[in-house]
Design a protein around this motif. Structure first.
Motif, PDB file in Angstrom:
ATOM      1  N   PRO A   1      17.853  43.413   3.028  1.00  0.00           N
ATOM      2  CA  PRO A   1      16.476  43.521   3.616  1.00  0.00           C
ATOM      3  C   PRO A   1      15.998  45.115   3.591  1.00  0.00           C
ATOM      4  O   PRO A   1      16.852  46.068   3.895  1.00  0.00           O
ATOM      5  CB  PRO A   1      17.065  43.069   5.106  1.00  0.00           C
ATOM      6  CG  PRO A   1      18.408  42.715   5.046  1.00  0.00           C
ATOM      7  CD  PRO A   1      18.799  43.310   3.920  1.00  0.00           C
ATOM      8  N   ASP A   2      14.669  45.276   3.343  1.00  0.00           N
ATOM      9  CA  ASP A   2      14.056  46.431   3.338  1.00  0.00           C
ATOM     10  C   ASP A   2      13.712  46.899   4.510  1.00  0.00           C
ATOM     11  O   ASP A   2      13.221  48.026   4.738  1.00  0.00           O
ATOM     12  CB  ASP A   2      12.775  46.392   2.323  1.00  0.00           C
ATOM     13  CG  ASP A   2      13.422  46.127   0.988  1.00  0.00           C
ATOM     14  OD1 ASP A   2      13.732  47.137   0.271  1.00  0.00           O
ATOM     15  OD2 ASP A   2      13.267  44.972   0.426  1.00  0.00           O
TER      16      ASP A   2
ATOM     17  N   GLY B   1       9.746  40.778  -4.009  1.00  0.00           N
ATOM     18  CA  GLY B   1      10.184  41.441  -5.296  1.00  0.00           C
ATOM     19  C   GLY B   1      11.686  42.119  -5.269  1.00  0.00           C
ATOM     20  O   GLY B   1      11.939  42.404  -6.137  1.00  0.00           O
ATOM     21  N   GLN B   2      12.053  42.013  -4.147  1.00  0.00           N
ATOM     22  CA  GLN B   2      13.634  42.732  -4.051  1.00  0.00           C
ATOM     23  C   GLN B   2      14.435  41.785  -4.781  1.00  0.00           C
ATOM     24  O   GLN B   2      14.867  40.706  -4.551  1.00  0.00           O
ATOM     25  CB  GLN B   2      13.970  42.773  -2.519  1.00  0.00           C
ATOM     26  CG  GLN B   2      15.362  43.300  -2.216  1.00  0.00           C
ATOM     27  CD  GLN B   2      15.748  44.580  -2.903  1.00  0.00           C
ATOM     28  OE1 GLN B   2      16.071  44.871  -4.124  1.00  0.00           O
ATOM     29  NE2 GLN B   2      14.995  45.705  -2.265  1.00  0.00           N
TER      30      GLN B   2
ATOM     31  N   LEU C   1       8.448  39.947   6.581  1.00  0.00           N
ATOM     32  CA  LEU C   1       9.087  39.904   8.087  1.00  0.00           C
ATOM     33  C   LEU C   1       9.825  38.402   8.404  1.00  0.00           C
ATOM     34  O   LEU C   1      10.955  38.491   8.865  1.00  0.00           O
ATOM     35  CB  LEU C   1       7.976  40.089   8.999  1.00  0.00           C
ATOM     36  CG  LEU C   1       7.394  41.471   9.185  1.00  0.00           C
ATOM     37  CD1 LEU C   1       6.249  41.506  10.090  1.00  0.00           C
ATOM     38  CD2 LEU C   1       8.522  42.413   9.618  1.00  0.00           C
ATOM     39  N   SER C   2       9.402  37.382   7.613  1.00  0.00           N
ATOM     40  CA  SER C   2       9.553  36.061   8.056  1.00  0.00           C
ATOM     41  C   SER C   2      11.015  35.641   7.360  1.00  0.00           C
ATOM     42  O   SER C   2      11.769  34.848   7.751  1.00  0.00           O
ATOM     43  CB  SER C   2       8.735  34.888   7.774  1.00  0.00           C
ATOM     44  OG  SER C   2       8.586  34.777   6.425  1.00  0.00           O
ATOM     45  N   ASN C   3      11.383  36.704   6.516  1.00  0.00           N
ATOM     46  CA  ASN C   3      12.576  36.397   5.629  1.00  0.00           C
ATOM     47  C   ASN C   3      13.646  37.482   5.745  1.00  0.00           C
ATOM     48  O   ASN C   3      14.208  37.994   4.963  1.00  0.00           O
ATOM     49  CB  ASN C   3      12.071  36.303   4.294  1.00  0.00           C
ATOM     50  CG  ASN C   3      13.090  35.878   3.297  1.00  0.00           C
ATOM     51  OD1 ASN C   3      13.933  35.054   3.657  1.00  0.00           O
ATOM     52  ND2 ASN C   3      13.158  36.104   2.095  1.00  0.00           N
TER      53      ASN C   3
END
Ligand SMILES: *Cc1c(COP(=O)(O)O)cnc(C)c1O
Length: 366
Positions: free
Chosen positions: A223-224, A216-217, A208-210
């Motif tokens: 963003p997932d 692992g993306q 969330l913070s990124n």
């Protein structure tokens, strides 16, 4: 001319200046996360927790933590009525409702019995705020949480240096949050920390913070999920690293100042921050609370302070008195405390002479 006694002030030495300077000069490119990683590690070690994420504020850390617990619209989060708005605001950011309950007369922290009475099927978390460094009754709150399957969160923004039965405040609940705002015991100017022992929660907040980009993306700019941007800068973290090297000294100063006031105000009809058995108080903010029934006008004391070049601060208002909440005057403790209480100045290099000036002002009121 009397020197102005500020309410609080950070303790910045050559160490902080040199670390910040080095980060400004060299902390870029490959080294742009170096101080952040170091600060998180030092904070983890200090708290004895497994995971820590440096943030731009405590408010942001709390916002992400609540989101990571999947708290949202229609949910309720319980906290004490006597509090700073920063503990309640993030609840509204995720669309949930802050449920305010009364506090205890001795610690000024949330009353566990009132918490349990306020639990509904919509209750998703309890926030234990360690007010002014005073400890919440964590045993009672954790037992309630366990009985009802509700996580207990710690807002330890004011509780660096505070301990509950040997554990540091912030390390006990589902997660803890800290503030490194310029008024706090440990400062990076602005800043905060999210800490937890829970790997799953840590990984969720990290993503969330990124901006929702999972660790692992491998796809770039992918963003997932929709996340947040509450990061601490490397330069702030550099100051934090220096403060961590001096953390024992910073806490000792808060305790020294508190004890000096406590001795100096001995015999007056008032109490100060409690240090109940099994706890250690970091005494972020020395506070006087005048006994009920004794004549005391907090505005008069603040005016006396002002005329003597001293900054004092009012005790937190009940949040339910603020325009965005409904009044809850049935919270007799919260509605009784604030009128009788004032925060005294406390910072690292406050001198004995300055504390004597504060003590004389308080004494003049009785
Ligand atoms: C200072 C404070 C906060 C807010 O911290 P920020 O870093 O300014 O977001 C939250 N909770 C409590 C109890 C505080 O004292």
């Amino acid at each position: 001319m009397k020197s102005r006694i500020h309410y609080t002030k950070p303790s910045i030495t050559e160490l902080e200046v040199s670390y910040a300077t080095d980060a400004a000069r060299n902390g870029w490119g490959e080294r742009c996360y170096e101080c952040i990683a170091k600060f998180e590690q030092l904070f983890r070690d200090h708290l004895d927790v497994k995971y820590a994420i440096a943030t731009s504020s405590c408010t942001g850390a709390m916002h992400m933590g609540l989101a990571a617990l999947d708290i949202g619209s229609g949910d309720e989060v319980i906290l004490g009525d006597t509090n700073w708005i920063a503990s309640a605001a993030p609840i509204t950011y995720v669309g949930a409702k802050p449920v305010l309950v009364d506090v205890l007369p001795d610690t000024w922290c949330v009353d566990p019995a009132k918490v349990e009475a306020a639990i509904t099927p919509n209750t998703k978390a309890i926030i234990a705020v360690h007010l002014y460094g005073n400890l919440c009754d964590m045993d009672a709150l954790l037992a309630i949480g366990e009985r009802h399957g509700i996580p207990v969160i710690e807002d330890a923004a004011e509780a660096v240096g505070s301990e509950w039965k040997g554990k540091r405040a912030g390390s006990i609940g589902a997660f803890g949050t800290f503030s490194f705002h310029g008024t706090k015991t440990l400062t990076t100017g602005e800043g905060g920390m999210f800490v937890t022992q829970d790997k799953r929660l840590y990984e969720k907040v990290l993503t969330l913070s990124n901006h929702g980009r999972a660790a692992g993306q491998t796809k770039q700019f992918w963003p997932d999920m929709t996340g947040f941007k509450y990061k601490m800068s490397n330069m702030q973290a550099a100051i934090g690293c220096a403060q961590m090297e001096r953390i024992d000294e910073l806490i000792a100063a808060k305790r020294r100042i508190f004890k000096y006031y406590e001795d100096g105000l001995n015999g007056l009809p008032l109490v100060m921050n409690p240090e109940l058995s099994g706890t250690r108080n970091g005494y972020w903010m020395p506070t006087i609370l005048v006994h009920e029934g004794v004549r005391f006008d907090r505005e008069a004391l603040l005016e006396t302070f002002n005329s003597e070049e001293i900054d004092g601060r009012v005790f937190f208002w009940p949040l339910s008195m603020l325009p965005m909440f409904a009044d809850q005057p049935e919270h007799h403790i919260s509605y009784g405390l604030y009128k009788r209480a004032v925060n005294l100045p406390s910072y690292h290099d406050l001198t004995e002479n300055e504390m004597l000036r504060v003590i004389a002002c308080v004494r003049s009121q009785f």
